[in-house]
Design an enzyme around this catalytic site. Structure first.
Site, PDB file in Angstrom:
ATOM      1  CG  ASP A 130      24.628  21.260  -1.096  1.00 46.26           C
ATOM      2  OD1 ASP A 130      23.393  21.022  -1.213  1.00 46.26           O
ATOM      3  OD2 ASP A 130      25.504  20.556  -0.909  1.00 46.26           O
ATOM      4  CG  ASP A 159      29.284  24.125  -0.332  1.00 45.77           C
ATOM      5  OD1 ASP A 159      28.057  23.991  -0.537  1.00 45.77           O
ATOM      6  OD2 ASP A 159      30.135  23.149   0.163  1.00 45.77           O
TER       7      ASP A 159
END
Length: 227
Positions: A61, A40
């Site tokens: 992600d 992230d």
């Protein structure tokens, strides 16, 4: 606007979420910036955002959020991770009436320097649906060997078939879409007219606010449409 700045989270690949930058502002521009992290890295949380010629590093992600964002001519570098699985995006559109889209145009989907992009133990995906209506367009971009032939990955307990995942005129060793996911929301676009809503001048109304900054900007397609 940020230019020539590095945003870094040095937590490492063995940690969970470790955001390097969270952006919630409207009409933001990041030009020639570097975002370095693992899980992230870049939280494009909300607002209208434009990223140009940025280097973005991560594992899981590592570009995620609810914003409407255009990433233009950016290098997306996958680090290796303990799980040996990389997901470039986790877009968070929650409903069909929410304006929340990522366009990645003229980008380079590859590995970080020093990581072998042909290493069979690493599998990378263009994205996975953080929320049910996750919407991502990947267009005019280079897809390296690290990308899985299926292109996109499931998210546990999410109805992935609602995700809208589009590819248009990409190139490179993993641009072949013959083995892509069979979700109803996935589509390989052939006609430039269908890709038109995802270019910068249309998706984020870039003509109205980007040129005055002096940042390089492509309002339309990078290459002349063939249709």
């Amino acid at each position: 606007m940020a230019q020539d700045i590095t945003f870094e989270n040095s937590a490492g690949s063995d940690r969970s979420q470790a955001v390097a930058l969270s952006c919630s502002a409207n009409h933001t521009i990041f030009y020639r910036c570097r975002f370095n992290g693992y899980h992230d890295t870049l939280y494009a949380k909300q607002g209208t955002q434009f990223y140009r010629e940025c280097d973005i590093y991560g594992t899981v992600d590592f570009i995620f959020g609810f914003a409407t964002s255009v990433f233009q001519k950016c290098n997306l570098y996958a680090h290796t991770s303990d799980s040996k699985t990389v997901t470039y995006t986790a877009q968070g559109r929650q409903s069909l009436d929410q304006k929340s889209v990522f366009t990645l145009q003229g980008c380079n989907f590859t590995t970080a320097p020093g990581v072998d992009s042909t290493e069979s133990a690493i599998s990378a995906f263009l994205g996975r649906p953080w929320f049910p209506y996750s919407t991502v367009m990947v267009m005019e971009s280079y897809l390296d060997w690290i990308i899985s032939p299926s292109g996109w990955e499931d998210w546990p307990n999410t109805p992935d078939k609602n995700a809208v995942y589009l590819e248009f005129r990409n190139w490179g060793p993993r641009a072949d879409t013959s083995e892509r996911v069979q979700w109803s929301g996935f589509k390989v676009i052939r006609d430039s007219r269908e890709a038109w809503p995802y270019i910068a001048s249309q998706l984020i109304q870039g003509d109205e606010w980007i040129p005055d900054t002096g940042v390089p900007y492509e309002a339309g397609f990078l290459f002349s449409p063939l249709d």
